[in-house]
Every structure is written in structure tokens, then in C-alpha cells.
Design a protein around this motif. Structure first.
Motif, PDB file in Angstrom:
ATOM      1  N   LEU A 553       0.861  -1.179   0.000  1.00  0.00           N
ATOM      2  CA  LEU A 553       0.000   0.000   0.000  1.00  0.00           C
ATOM      3  C   LEU A 553       0.896   1.226   0.000  1.00  0.00           C
ATOM      4  N   GLY A 554       0.660   2.148  -0.933  1.00  0.00           N
ATOM      5  CA  GLY A 554       1.510   3.331  -1.027  1.00  0.00           C
ATOM      6  C   GLY A 554       0.994   4.310  -2.036  1.00  0.00           C
ATOM      7  N   VAL A 555       1.900   5.149  -2.544  1.00  0.00           N
ATOM      8  CA  VAL A 555       1.536   6.143  -3.553  1.00  0.00           C
ATOM      9  C   VAL A 555       2.574   6.109  -4.668  1.00  0.00           C
ATOM     10  N   ARG A 556       2.136   6.486  -5.866  1.00  0.00           N
ATOM     11  CA  ARG A 556       3.055   6.669  -6.991  1.00  0.00           C
ATOM     12  C   ARG A 556       3.377   8.156  -7.102  1.00  0.00           C
ATOM     13  N   LEU A 557       4.624   8.456  -7.388  1.00  0.00           N
ATOM     14  CA  LEU A 557       5.051   9.842  -7.567  1.00  0.00           C
ATOM     15  C   LEU A 557       5.237  10.111  -9.060  1.00  0.00           C
ATOM     16  N   GLY A 558       4.772  11.252  -9.499  1.00  0.00           N
ATOM     17  CA  GLY A 558       4.860  11.577 -10.919  1.00  0.00           C
ATOM     18  C   GLY A 558       3.723  10.918 -11.675  1.00  0.00           C
ATOM     19  N   ALA A 559       4.065  10.079 -12.656  1.00  0.00           N
ATOM     20  CA  ALA A 559       3.050   9.407 -13.460  1.00  0.00           C
ATOM     21  C   ALA A 559       2.396   8.306 -12.644  1.00  0.00           C
ATOM     22  N   GLY A 560       1.078   8.229 -12.732  1.00  0.00           N
ATOM     23  CA  GLY A 560       0.343   7.157 -12.086  1.00  0.00           C
ATOM     24  C   GLY A 560      -0.189   6.185 -13.108  1.00  0.00           C
ATOM     25  N   VAL A 561      -1.337   5.616 -12.846  1.00  0.00           N
ATOM     26  CA  VAL A 561      -2.025   4.729 -13.775  1.00  0.00           C
ATOM     27  C   VAL A 561      -3.438   5.269 -13.946  1.00  0.00           C
ATOM     28  N   PRO A 562      -4.096   4.953 -15.056  1.00  0.00           N
ATOM     29  CA  PRO A 562      -5.478   5.420 -15.222  1.00  0.00           C
ATOM     30  C   PRO A 562      -6.349   4.960 -14.063  1.00  0.00           C
ATOM     31  N   GLY A 563      -6.997   5.909 -13.425  1.00  0.00           N
ATOM     32  CA  GLY A 563      -7.851   5.602 -12.293  1.00  0.00           C
ATOM     33  C   GLY A 563      -7.252   6.024 -10.972  1.00  0.00           C
ATOM     34  N   VAL A 564      -5.922   5.928 -10.821  1.00  0.00           N
ATOM     35  CA  VAL A 564      -5.230   6.362  -9.593  1.00  0.00           C
ATOM     36  C   VAL A 564      -4.023   7.180 -10.030  1.00  0.00           C
ATOM     37  N   THR A 565      -4.132   8.472  -9.926  1.00  0.00           N
ATOM     38  CA  THR A 565      -3.071   9.349 -10.413  1.00  0.00           C
ATOM     39  C   THR A 565      -1.912   9.373  -9.429  1.00  0.00           C
ATOM     40  N   GLY A 566      -0.761   9.778  -9.928  1.00  0.00           N
ATOM     41  CA  GLY A 566       0.401   9.962  -9.075  1.00  0.00           C
ATOM     42  C   GLY A 566       0.440  11.365  -8.522  1.00  0.00           C
ATOM     43  N   CYS A 567       1.006  11.521  -7.339  1.00  0.00           N
ATOM     44  CA  CYS A 567       1.061  12.851  -6.731  1.00  0.00           C
ATOM     45  C   CYS A 567       2.359  13.530  -7.125  1.00  0.00           C
ATOM     46  N   GLN A 568       2.320  14.849  -7.242  1.00  0.00           N
ATOM     47  CA  GLN A 568       3.472  15.632  -7.657  1.00  0.00           C
ATOM     48  C   GLN A 568       4.204  16.229  -6.458  1.00  0.00           C
ATOM     49  N   SER A 569       3.476  16.671  -5.474  1.00  0.00           N
ATOM     50  CA  SER A 569       4.092  17.286  -4.298  1.00  0.00           C
ATOM     51  C   SER A 569       3.377  16.838  -3.026  1.00  0.00           C
ATOM     52  N   VAL A 570       2.100  17.250  -2.906  1.00  0.00           N
ATOM     53  CA  VAL A 570       1.304  16.866  -1.748  1.00  0.00           C
ATOM     54  C   VAL A 570       0.448  15.669  -2.127  1.00  0.00           C
TER      55      VAL A 570
END
Length: 824
Positions: A553-570
Motif C-alpha cells: 500500500l503506497g503512492v506513486r510519484l509523478g506518473a500514475g495509472v489510469p484511475g489512480v493518479t500519481g502525486c506531484q508534491s502533496v
């Protein structure tokens, strides 16, 4: 003088060899070049203090005082290099921690996973060992030949430190032909230490003979015989040490028990609710925009930040296995990572859980914020899974809280590709408990290889459809997906139990049978869910093919996947995702995305039924009753109430550091304060003797003891009258006369007479203090001469007033100081 210089050179050389052996023994503990700094500093400062004390003839208390002051002034730059990486105002708390580490650093060293590097104050115990070794070796060696052999004991302390506080693992066996030498490194170090001790004893045992040879007072044959005896003794000592090492090394290598094995912390994170079960809570309108943490970097950021790594599946939830949960340990140092970058994390108002967002760490983080000291002591990493937690244990806030922050070296390397054979030729789960999963795998006709698993996960994602809720067509998440991808709402049930996943695969199997083999990919879309279900399903697919797997369980930074975007800063709740990490027979863990697609909605068909030309919205399916998911990091009302006292709680790290520093200073001060307090207690007992004659004798003994501490040497068996002439004061002569009358003359000796003698003693003390400087009074307070131990210079008179007898106490080379009670 020549002999003195030789003794100093030999002592420094022995201390240097012991320090070198100590560095080699402690290297597996630290594995950092900075270990040489406390080693060299301890050798130079310890030996230098002893040399100065001998030149200036310091007493033992003065030597100890100077050593403590020098250590306190140098411990921060020598043993705590991290203190100078932060702002200058942080040096004071670091100094308090360094002094406290004199007491607490030993246990801290045992609770950390090796190697510890320069983490916090872990180098303080090593500095203490090296400093005390050089100091005690020099002090014993230069005191006199009677006790010089005892200096061999502190020479063994550095290597004992590395052995006791080191790892339970020993060096690999060394094979020489058919002979296997177990633990060769450890045995070699102890043999070298035994050799050092043997040479030290042999060298000093022959010092008198060498001096006699130089003066021509001994025959050559006696010297040769003595030298042969010493060489034979030293050789036998070395052979015995080597034999003992080789005898017990196999048992040592088989199972070695060291103190750290019994104090490793065990954090039971498996008792917490599965964070994957609360995944959907983050997609609700109340939390989808909640800021979790801010990510900043000096260069390119990692592609992913992991929170929880869940490796155990019990048929209901993915969670941390009990075995992995017990491996969360402190993180004093980390391995080198590929493409290291400096990443800073700041916790925002929407996050308050124990899981710390990290990529593969290349070193311990540096914490910031009001709880930085508290979090630095409560940060743990699972070196098997890479997950990190922070558990400061504050009431109402067990984990990270808004305002906390840290920076660390993390890997920004791109994701690897899954390759190679599976880890096992047989499934790593009971496939009979999931018949729908097994049927779907057979229907895909893919091999049990990395390529086959990749194709199965791709088909699973392509035939799924993203949905975060059972109802809520106007929810924020579906509104955003509709704007971006044209997604329409489809209801889906939460949970990732076997029953829920079997339902998902049953939908896929039924759809595939209904549309037939010639159906296109759009006609095979049937399963509805989100990352919770699809990550769990992908992990079980991998295990069914023999691959090891775990859910992250986590987050993607920058590019994500369709449906769950990646965060750029916050990063907010919208960016939270789940994926799978898979490992085959060889290689590292490889992340595999499992988020279902969002553009092709599912169709519902009966077997043999044709697709309608104009599809309509799907009717809401009946859903079975399920328990509401447990929130991921939900805050309780008690936590909210506790937050009101957060400002006061922020003072605790400062108070704690102050108390630890105060405790360390008290422990260091105890041996220094003992002598003055003991002398005052002795005088108090003498003054309160109930018998007047005994009280008079006590006054005389107190006068003599104070004179001895001031440097006056009173030879053994000297009469009181002679002693009074030696002291050279009128008060001494009066007290000696009155005490002789009390002891030998007939008649009563009154209490008033005894009190008058004590007044004379007090008057002499006041006059002497007026004539003596503050440094002299301090030296006399810690002097040991009144206890029969003479370490400093002698003086002929007790005070500057009065005339002495002219006795040259320095000429009495054979007289030894005795306890005043032995004077008649």
C-alpha cells in the motif's frame, strides 16, 4: 630519565596496539571509517592526560577530574558527528544526549541492527572504551613496578567490547587443506590480544634485571636464564590461547549467544487492522482530498513510496505476518541503494498512522519538527520487506502526526522487470480452496513463468473495472473519473476475503464462457472492484504459479495509472494505491501494478446470449451483507482530545533529554563527591565520641589527617610530640600535650578540655584555608594521603606559620604513610 622515557614509549605502544585490535574487533558493529576518530582521540587524550599527570605529580582525584572534563568537552565532536549536520541551536540537545549515552548508550547499542554506523550516539560507548583503556593503562603502568603487570587487564578491554557487543555471527571457516579453522577472525584477534598481554608482562618482569645489567650488578648467565624463562612463559601463553581458541571455535560458530540476542525489540504490528481492508475509506468524499504528506527532493524523486507491506494472507485479510512483524528493528545504517536521492517527507493534517512513507532507504532518516528526538528513537524498519514504522507511543498518537518530518537517502531507480522461473514448482497456496481462481488460470492457458504471470495480471486488469463503492453515483471519485476517462458508476462490494475474490473470478469465468472464444477484449470485462480486490487477486495469482508475492500500500510519484493518479508534491487520499511485489527463483522483489481499467464498462450476458447493439446501464446487483471496513489510520475521539494537549507534549523530549543528562552527570559526580563527604562524616564521628579522652584523640587524629592531605609526610611510629614539631604549629604542640595528658596522666579529662582541643583544630583549619588557594583546597579535599595512599608531593609544614623542626621528610625514602589511628 632514560628508563622513564622508555617506559612511557612502551606504554603508549601497548595502548596503541590494544586500540588497533579494538578497532578490528568493533568494525562489524560500526562499519564506518569514523570509528578511527574516537579510537585515535581516546588513545591520544588518555595517554596525554596520564603523561601530564606524571610530570606534574597529580593526585588520583585530580587526574580523574581532568579526565572527566576532557571527555565531556570532546565527546560531541569525536563521537557524535551527526550533531554538526543540523543547525547550531541543536548542539545543546545533542550534547545532553551524548553525556546520557555514557549510561544508556550500551543498551542502545544492543538494540540496534548491525551495522550501526554513526547513528545518533552509538559511537559514545566506543569512545569511552578507547579513552578509559589508554587512561587506565598509562596510570597503572607509570605508578610503579609493583602493579605494572596489572595494566595487561585494561589492554584486553577493547577487544572484549567488540566481542560482547558484536553480532552472533562469526567469520566463515578458513580451510587449509583438510583442516577447517572455525571463526578464524575472532580467534586471531584473541590470540593477538593474548600475545600483547604476554609481551607486556614479560617486558616488565625483566625491567629490574635489565637495569641491573646496565649497572653491572648481575651476572650475564642469570640474565640469560631469566630471559629464556620469560620467553618460554610467553610462548606457552600464546600456544595455550591458540589451543583454547581452536578448541572452542567450532562450538562458537555453531551457536553463539551475545547480549544483543536477548534485547532485540519486537513490535507487534500484526495486531493492527489490515491497512488494505481500509483502502476504500480514503476514496470517500471526506478523505479523498485530505493531504497526507508532502514530498520534496533535490533531484528526481522515486517512482513509488511504500507505506505498508503485507506478506501474510489468512483467507480474510492481507496483513503483516507474525514473523515479519518481529523483524522491525532500529535502522542505524542501510545498504547502498541504486540512484540515491535526498527525499524530504512532511506529514500533513490528513495522516496519523504508524506507517512511514519510504522508498528503499540508503541510511537512517534525519527527523524534523517538534517531535524529532522522540521519532528518531521510535523509527523502525523491516529489512526484509522494506516497510518502515514510527511508534513514539504517545497517548492518543501512536504513529506519525501532522508537523512531523524527515529526510533520507532513498533509491530512485526505475522498476525492474519480472524475469526467470518461479520460486517453487508447486503452488504457494492451497489451490483447492479457490476453484474459481484455478479455473480462470486454466482457461487462460499460460505457462508458469514470469511472462505467463505478467500476461495473467494484464488480462486481470483489462477485464476488470474500477469502482470504489457499493453506491454513490454522485461521489467525488466517480465524478473525476467520468470527467477524465468517461467512467460510469458500477457498484462493487468491499473486502478481499477468499469468498470476495472467488466471486470476482467467478464473474470472469462466467463472462468468458458466455461470450465464447472469439469474443473481443471489451466483451470479457466483467469483474468490478478497486485496488483492494485486484491487488489481492494478483498476489494470489502469483502464488498459484509458484511466485512469492506480497501486497504493498503506497503512492506513486509523478506518473500514475489510469484511475489512480500519481502525486506531484502533496499526496492526498486520491493518490493512495495498492500494487503487488513478486519474486521468482532469483532476483529482487519486482512491483507489478494491479489497478483495473476505467474506460470499458462491464457487460452481463447469459451463456449463448448476444451483446445488445445499444447497451444500457447495468442494474445494481444484489450484495451480500459485509461488515464495514476498518479505517486505515482512523482517529478515535480519545486521539482528538489528546491532540488538544499536543503543545505540552512537545516539551517532553526536552525534559527527557535533560533528565538523562542530569542522571549521567550525577553518576559521574558520585565517585568525585565520595571522598569529601566521607572525610566530613569521619570528622563528625570523631567529634561526637561520648568519652572525652576518645574525643581528644579524635581531635589529634583529625589534625594529623588534615595535615597529611595538605602534603605533610608523618613517618610511621613517630611520637605525638615529634609529630607536633614536624607540623610546626603552636596548636599542634598544645593538642599533642593535652592528648598525652588525657591518655597517660591520672585524673579525669573533662568534656570542656576535649571541646577546647576541637576548637584549636577548627582554628587551625580556618587559618590554613585562608593561606591556601581555592585550587589547593580542592586538591586537599580529594587527597588520599589520610587514607594511607600517597600519590603526590610532600610538604614539610602544615601551614606557613610556625617553625618546623627542620626534619626533611623527603629524605625518608623508605618510610611509608600509615593510617593516623596507628600513631600512639
Amino acid at each position: 630519565m632514560r628508563a622513564r622515557r622508555a617506559a612511557v614509549a612502551v606504554t603508549v605502544a601497548a595502548a596503541a596496539l590494544a586500540t588497533l585490535l579494538g578497532v578490528l574487533a568493533a568494525w562489524p558493529i560500526y562499519q564506518t571509517p569514523w570509528l578511527l576518530v574516537p579510537a585515535v582521540a581516546g588513545l591520544v587524550l588518555g595517554s596525554g592526560i596520564v603523561w601530564v599527570s606524571v610530570r606534574l605529580r597529580w593526585s588520583a582525584p585530580l587526574l580523574l577530574t581532568v579526565a572527566v572534563v576532557v571527555f565531556a568537552l570532546t565527546v560531541l565532536p569525536v563521537a557524535v558527528p551527526l550533531a554538526f549536520l543540523g543547525p547550531p541551536e541543536g548542539l545543546l540537545p545533542w550534547a545532553a544526549d551524548a553525556l546520557a549515552a555514557v549510561v544508556t548508550g550500551w543498551k542502545q547499542l544492543l538494540t540496534l541492527t548491525l551495522p550501526v554506523g554513526t547513528y545518533q550516539t552509538v559511537l559514545v560507548p566506543a569512545y569511552v572504551v578507547f579513552f578509559v583503556t589508554s587512561l587506565s593503562t598509562g596510570w597503572i603502568a607509570l605508578r610503579g613496578r609493583r602493579v605494572v603487570s596489572l595494566a595487561a587487564l585494561p589492554l584486553l578491554v577493547p577487544i572484549a567490547f567488540g566481542t560482547v557487543f558484536g553480532s552472533a555471527e562469526v567469520s566463515a571457516p578458513l580451510r587449509v587443506g583438510a583442516v577447517a579453522l572455525f571463526a578464524p577472525r575472532e580467534v586471531a584477534l584473541w590470540v593477538a590480544a593474548a600475545a600483547l598481554g604476554a609481551v607486556w608482562v614479560a617486558w616488565h618482569a625483566g625491567a629490574d634485571r635489565r637495569a641491573a645489567l646496565r649497572l653491572g650488578r648481575a651476572g650475564r648467565s642469570a640474565i640469560v636464564r631469566g630471559r629464556a624463562t620469560r620467553v618460554a612463559s610467553a610462548t606457552a601463553m600464546l600456544l595455550l590461547a591458540g589451543l583454547i581458541g581452536l578448541t572452542f571455535a567450532p562450538a562458537l560458530a555453531a551457536e553463539r549467544v551475545v547480549p544483543r540476542d536477548s534485547v532485540d525489540p519486537e513490535l507487534v504490528v500484526a495486531e493492527r487492522p489490515s491497512p488494505l481492508a481500509g483502502y476504500r475509506e480514503w476514496m470517500t468524499d471526506a478523505r479523498i482530498d485530505a493531504p497526507l504528506f508532502e514530498v520534496r527532493g533535490t533531484d528526481a524523486l522515486p517512482g513509488r513510496l511504500r507505506l505498508a507491506v503485507l506478506d501474510d494472507y489468512d483467507g480474510v485479510n492481507f496483513q503483516v505476518s507474525p514473523e515479519a512483524a518481529g523483524r522491525f528493528t532500529r535502522f542505524p545504517s542501510g545498504p547502498s541503494v541504486a540512484d540515491p536521492v535526498r527525499v524530504s517527507i512532511t506529514i500533513e493534517g490528513g495522516y496519523d498512522d504508524i506507517w512511514a512513507p519510504t522508498a528503499p532507504l540508503g541510511g537512517p532518516p534525519q527527523f524534523a519538527g517538534p517531535r524529532s528526538d522522540l521519532l528518531a528513537d521510535a523509527f523502525y524498519v523491516n529489512r526484509d520487506t522494506g516497510a518502515a514504522i514510527a511508534v513514539p507511543g504517545e497517548p492518543g498518537s501512536e504513529g506519525l502526526a501532522p508537523g512531523d518530518g524527515y529526510a533520507a537517502q532513498m533509491s530512485a531507480a526505475p522498476d525492474e522487470q519480472l524475469e526467470g522461473a518461479p520460486a517453487s514448482d508447486t503452488p504457494l497456496l492451497d489451490i483447492e480452496t479457490m476453484p474459481e481462481l484455478a479455473a480462470w488460470i486454466r482457461a487462460q492457458n499460460q505457462p508458469a513463468t514470469a511472462a505467463g504471470l505478467t500476461e495473467l495480471v494484464d488480462r486481470l486488469r483489462a477485464r476488470g473495472y474500477l469502482s470504489h463503492a457499493m453506491s454513490g453515483t454522485d461521489s467525488e471519485w466517480i465524478t473525476r473519473l467520468a470527467e477524465q476517462h468517461g467512467t460510469r458508476f458500477e457498484p462493487s462490494v468491499g473486502g478481499h476475503s477468499i469468498a470476495r475474490l472467488e466471486e470476482l473470478f467467478a464473474q470472469l469465468n462466467m463472462q468468458q464462457r458466455s461470450v465464447g472464444e472469439r469474443a473481443g477484449e471489451a466483451q470479457l470485462v466483467a469483474a468490478v472492484g478497486d485496488d483492494e480486490q485486484f491487488a489481492a487477486a494478483a498476489a494470489l495469482l502469483a502464488r498459484a504459479l509458484g511466485f512469492e508475492s506480497r501486497v504493498v500500500l503506497g503512492v506513486r510519484l509523478g506518473a500514475g495509472v489510469p484511475g489512480v493518479t500519481g502525486c506531484q508534491s502533496v499526496c492526498t487520499g486520491e493518490h493512495l494505491s495498492a500494487w503487488v511485489e513478486v519474486r521468482g527463483e532469483v532476483g529482487a522483489w519486482v512491483p507489478v501494478d494491479a489497478t483495473p481499467q476505467v474506460t470499458l464498462p462491464p457487460t452481463s450476458l447469459s451463456e449463448g446470449e448476444q451483446l445488445p447493439e445499444f447497451p444500457t446501464a447495468a442494474e445494481e446487483r444484489d450484495a451480500r451483507e459485509v461488515d464495514p471496513p476498518l479505517g486505515f489510520g482512523d482517529r478515535s475521539e480519545a486521539a482528538d482530545e489528546a491532540d488538544q494537549g499536543a503543545p505540552a507534549a512537545g516539551l517532553w523530549p526536552v525534559v527527557r533529554a535533560g533528565l538523562l543528562a542530569l542522571s549521567a552527570l550525577v553518576l559521574l559526580a558520585v565517585p568525585l563527591l565520595f571522598l569529601p563527604l566521607a572525610k566530613r562524616w569521619r570528622a563528625r564521628l570523631r567529634r561526637r565520641e561520648p568519652v572525652a579522652e576518645l574525643r581528644a584523640i579524635g581531635a589529634w587524629l583529625e589534625l594529623v589527617d588534615r595535615a597529611a592531605d595538605a602534603g605533610v609526610h608523618v613517618p610511621r611510629a613517630m611520637a605525638r610530640s615529634d609529630t607536633a614539631r614536624l607540623l610546626g604549629t603552636e596548636a599542634a604542640r598544645q593538642i599533642a600535650t593535652e592528648v598525652d595528658r588525657a591518655v597517660f596522666a591520672p585524673g579525669d579529662f573533662s568534656d570542656a578540655d576535649a571541646d577546647r582541643l576541637w576548637h584549636l583544630v577548627d582554628g587551625e583549619a580556618v587559618k590554613h584555608r585562608a593561606e591556601t588557594g581555592a585550587w589547593g583546597r580542592l586538591r586537599e579535599a580529594f587527597a588520599l594521603r589520610s587514607l594511607g595512599i600517597r600519590l603526590g608531593r610532600r610538604r614539610e609544614h602544615f601551614s606557613g606559620s610556625g617553625s618546623g623542626s627542620g626534619i626533611d621528610s623527603g629524605s625518608d625514602s623508605v618510610a611509608r604513610a600509615s593510617r593516623p589511628e596507628e600513631l600512639s
